[in-house]
Motif scaffolding. Structure first.
Motif, PDB file in Angstrom:
ATOM      1  N   GLU A 113      -8.454 -16.011   4.793  1.00 40.23           N
ATOM      2  CA  GLU A 113      -8.980 -17.226   4.170  1.00 40.23           C
ATOM      3  C   GLU A 113      -8.798 -17.282   2.657  1.00 40.23           C
ATOM      4  OE1 GLU A 113     -12.964 -17.965   5.491  1.00 40.23           O
ATOM      5  OE2 GLU A 113     -12.375 -17.805   7.596  1.00 40.23           O
ATOM      6  N   GLU A 114      -8.974 -16.181   1.977  1.00 40.41           N
ATOM      7  CA  GLU A 114      -8.888 -16.178   0.513  1.00 40.41           C
ATOM      8  C   GLU A 114      -7.500 -16.573  -0.001  1.00 40.41           C
ATOM      9  OE1 GLU A 114      -9.296 -12.890  -3.043  1.00 40.41           O
ATOM     10  OE2 GLU A 114     -10.530 -12.610  -1.255  1.00 40.41           O
ATOM     11  N   ILE A 115      -6.464 -16.261   0.762  1.00 40.12           N
ATOM     12  CA  ILE A 115      -5.091 -16.539   0.320  1.00 40.12           C
ATOM     13  C   ILE A 115      -4.301 -17.354   1.340  1.00 40.12           C
ATOM     14  CG2 ILE A 115      -4.973 -14.518  -1.187  1.00 40.12           C
ATOM     15  CD1 ILE A 115      -3.390 -13.108   1.082  1.00 40.12           C
ATOM     16  N   HIS A 140      10.473  -9.642   1.744  1.00 40.77           N
ATOM     17  CA  HIS A 140       9.350 -10.584   1.666  1.00 40.77           C
ATOM     18  C   HIS A 140       8.621 -10.289   0.358  1.00 40.77           C
ATOM     19  CE1 HIS A 140       5.744 -12.544   3.968  1.00 40.77           C
ATOM     20  NE2 HIS A 140       5.903 -13.051   2.764  1.00 40.77           N
ATOM     21  N   THR A 141       8.624 -11.261  -0.547  1.00 49.02           N
ATOM     22  CA  THR A 141       8.059 -11.070  -1.879  1.00 49.02           C
ATOM     23  C   THR A 141       7.048 -12.158  -2.203  1.00 49.02           C
ATOM     24  OG1 THR A 141       9.782 -12.386  -2.935  1.00 49.02           O
ATOM     25  CG2 THR A 141      10.198 -10.022  -2.715  1.00 49.02           C
ATOM     26  N   GLY A 142       6.375 -11.973  -3.323  1.00 43.31           N
ATOM     27  CA  GLY A 142       5.424 -12.972  -3.799  1.00 43.31           C
ATOM     28  C   GLY A 142       3.975 -12.581  -3.575  1.00 43.31           C
ATOM     29  N   PHE A 143       3.736 -11.327  -3.234  1.00 46.67           N
ATOM     30  CA  PHE A 143       2.377 -10.843  -3.008  1.00 46.67           C
ATOM     31  C   PHE A 143       1.671 -10.611  -4.339  1.00 46.67           C
ATOM     32  CE2 PHE A 143       4.901  -9.500   0.618  1.00 46.67           C
ATOM     33  CZ  PHE A 143       4.131  -9.947   1.686  1.00 46.67           C
ATOM     34  N   GLY A 144       0.393 -10.899  -4.368  1.00 44.04           N
ATOM     35  CA  GLY A 144      -0.406 -10.640  -5.563  1.00 44.04           C
ATOM     36  C   GLY A 144      -0.980  -9.233  -5.554  1.00 44.04           C
ATOM     37  N   ASP A 145      -1.946  -8.998  -6.431  1.00 41.50           N
ATOM     38  CA  ASP A 145      -2.493  -7.657  -6.627  1.00 41.50           C
ATOM     39  C   ASP A 145      -3.936  -7.477  -6.168  1.00 41.50           C
ATOM     40  OD1 ASP A 145      -0.150  -6.633  -7.777  1.00 41.50           O
ATOM     41  OD2 ASP A 145      -0.681  -7.478  -9.725  1.00 41.50           O
ATOM     42  N   THR A 146      -4.566  -8.520  -5.630  1.00 38.18           N
ATOM     43  CA  THR A 146      -5.959  -8.390  -5.189  1.00 38.18           C
ATOM     44  C   THR A 146      -6.013  -7.671  -3.847  1.00 38.18           C
ATOM     45  OG1 THR A 146      -5.978 -10.475  -3.976  1.00 38.18           O
ATOM     46  CG2 THR A 146      -6.542 -10.557  -6.346  1.00 38.18           C
ATOM     47  N   GLU A 147      -7.210  -7.312  -3.435  1.00 38.11           N
ATOM     48  CA  GLU A 147      -7.373  -6.643  -2.134  1.00 38.11           C
ATOM     49  C   GLU A 147      -6.875  -7.524  -0.991  1.00 38.11           C
ATOM     50  OE1 GLU A 147      -7.652  -3.921   0.583  1.00 38.11           O
ATOM     51  OE2 GLU A 147      -8.004  -3.451  -1.524  1.00 38.11           O
ATOM     52  N   LEU A 150      -3.203  -7.179  -0.900  1.00 37.83           N
ATOM     53  CA  LEU A 150      -2.812  -5.860  -0.375  1.00 37.83           C
ATOM     54  C   LEU A 150      -2.939  -5.836   1.141  1.00 37.83           C
ATOM     55  CD1 LEU A 150      -4.423  -3.571  -3.095  1.00 37.83           C
ATOM     56  CD2 LEU A 150      -1.999  -4.147  -2.817  1.00 37.83           C
ATOM     57  N   GLU A 151      -3.962  -6.492   1.669  1.00 45.28           N
ATOM     58  CA  GLU A 151      -4.114  -6.604   3.126  1.00 45.28           C
ATOM     59  C   GLU A 151      -2.935  -7.376   3.716  1.00 45.28           C
ATOM     60  OE1 GLU A 151      -6.892  -8.818   6.473  1.00 45.28           O
ATOM     61  OE2 GLU A 151      -7.651  -8.682   4.417  1.00 45.28           O
ATOM     62  N   ALA A 152      -2.543  -8.457   3.062  1.00 46.94           N
ATOM     63  CA  ALA A 152      -1.405  -9.253   3.533  1.00 46.94           C
ATOM     64  C   ALA A 152      -0.120  -8.430   3.516  1.00 46.94           C
ATOM     65  CB  ALA A 152      -1.248 -10.502   2.674  1.00 46.94           C
ATOM     66  N   GLU A 153       0.087  -7.686   2.447  1.00 54.46           N
ATOM     67  CA  GLU A 153       1.278  -6.851   2.357  1.00 54.46           C
ATOM     68  C   GLU A 153       1.295  -5.818   3.492  1.00 54.46           C
ATOM     69  OE1 GLU A 153       3.518  -3.849  -0.772  1.00 54.46           O
ATOM     70  OE2 GLU A 153       1.597  -4.725  -1.326  1.00 54.46           O
ATOM     71  N   ARG A 154       0.172  -5.179   3.742  1.00 55.27           N
ATOM     72  CA  ARG A 154       0.095  -4.193   4.842  1.00 55.27           C
ATOM     73  C   ARG A 154       0.371  -4.870   6.189  1.00 55.27           C
ATOM     74  NH1 ARG A 154      -4.204  -2.210   1.506  1.00 55.27           N
ATOM     75  NH2 ARG A 154      -5.698  -3.469   2.671  1.00 55.27           N
ATOM     76  N   TYR A 155      -0.171  -6.073   6.371  1.00 57.54           N
ATOM     77  CA  TYR A 155       0.047  -6.828   7.602  1.00 57.54           C
ATOM     78  C   TYR A 155       1.547  -7.066   7.823  1.00 57.54           C
ATOM     79  CZ  TYR A 155       0.250 -10.910  10.682  1.00 57.54           C
ATOM     80  OH  TYR A 155       0.560 -11.777  11.698  1.00 57.54           O
ATOM     81  N   PHE A 156       2.224  -7.532   6.798  1.00 61.17           N
ATOM     82  CA  PHE A 156       3.640  -7.840   6.956  1.00 61.17           C
ATOM     83  C   PHE A 156       4.523  -6.598   6.993  1.00 61.17           C
ATOM     84  CE2 PHE A 156       2.191 -12.085   5.732  1.00 61.17           C
ATOM     85  CZ  PHE A 156       2.763 -12.799   6.777  1.00 61.17           C
ATOM     86  N   GLU A 157       4.067  -5.479   6.445  1.00 59.56           N
ATOM     87  CA  GLU A 157       4.804  -4.222   6.583  1.00 59.56           C
ATOM     88  C   GLU A 157       4.902  -3.804   8.046  1.00 59.56           C
ATOM     89  OE1 GLU A 157       2.690  -1.552   3.999  1.00 59.56           O
ATOM     90  OE2 GLU A 157       4.004  -1.987   2.300  1.00 59.56           O
ATOM     91  N   THR A 158       3.940  -4.213   8.843  1.00 55.63           N
ATOM     92  CA  THR A 158       3.953  -3.950  10.278  1.00 55.63           C
ATOM     93  C   THR A 158       4.606  -5.090  11.050  1.00 55.63           C
ATOM     94  OG1 THR A 158       1.915  -2.685  10.074  1.00 55.63           O
ATOM     95  CG2 THR A 158       2.486  -3.454  12.276  1.00 55.63           C
TER      96      THR A 158
END
Length: 175
Positions: A113-115, A140-147, A150-158
């Motif tokens: 929800e936050e992003i 896949h780029t354009g991720f920010g630095d908030t928690e 970071l959750e989104a980045e981990r999600y897409f890494e999988t």
């Protein structure tokens, strides 16, 4: 001597900024699929292709700046269907070695929800290995630095490796 000072000034002033930009969060995957470049291109650049392996509904305009949406829950209300409001950002189709690329914006999953209204960028390179094999390199780029980011980045890494593996399985089964 003046050239040395100019070069040194460049590297001391600009190079750290370039390096910092390169360290931004990014998801990367690299896989090979047993399909020729034309089949791979069609699968990733048309609604019919995306619907054959990725999601039950896709909308692809096919022009730069046009719609590129992948709906995982087509019957859900707007904002809950998946990668909505996506745009085809660019492509390369006519390189000398046959390599092709498609770039599109990608929305975060609705449950984040936050992003969830934020857009990122996916770039998929399709590199012919031979007539029946294509290498896929996804960035896949354009991720920010908030928690939340970071959750989104981990999600897409999988998720992206799973998508490319499912695609590889799909093309292997359809040949």
């Amino acid at each position: 001597m003046r050239k040395i000072w100019i070069i040194l000034g460049f590297w001391l002033g600009i190079a750290p900024q370039i390096s910092a930009a390169q360290l931004r969060p990014m998801v990367y995957d690299d896989t090979r699929v047993e399909a020729g470049i034309e089949e791979v291109w069609t699968d990733w650049t048309t609604a019919e292709g995306l619907e054959s392996f990725f999601a039950p509904r896709a909308i692809v305009d096919g022009t730069i700046g046009g719609t590129y949406e992948v709906w995982f829950a087509p019957d859900a209300p707007k904002g809950q269907r998946g990668a909505e409001d996506g745009v085809l950002l660019g492509w390369q189709r006519d390189s000398a070695d046959g390599t092709r690329m498609i770039s599109f914006s990608w929305k975060m999953p609705p449950y984040m929800e936050e992003i969830s209204e934020s857009m990122t960028v996916v770039q998929l390179w399709m590199i012919p290995v031979d007539d029946d094999t294509t290498r896929l390199r996804l960035f896949h780029t354009g991720f920010g630095d908030t928690e939340a980011w970071l959750e989104a980045e981990r999600y897409f890494e999988t998720t992206w490796p799973e998508v490319l593996a499912a695609y590889a399985k799909h093309v292997a089964e359809t040949d």
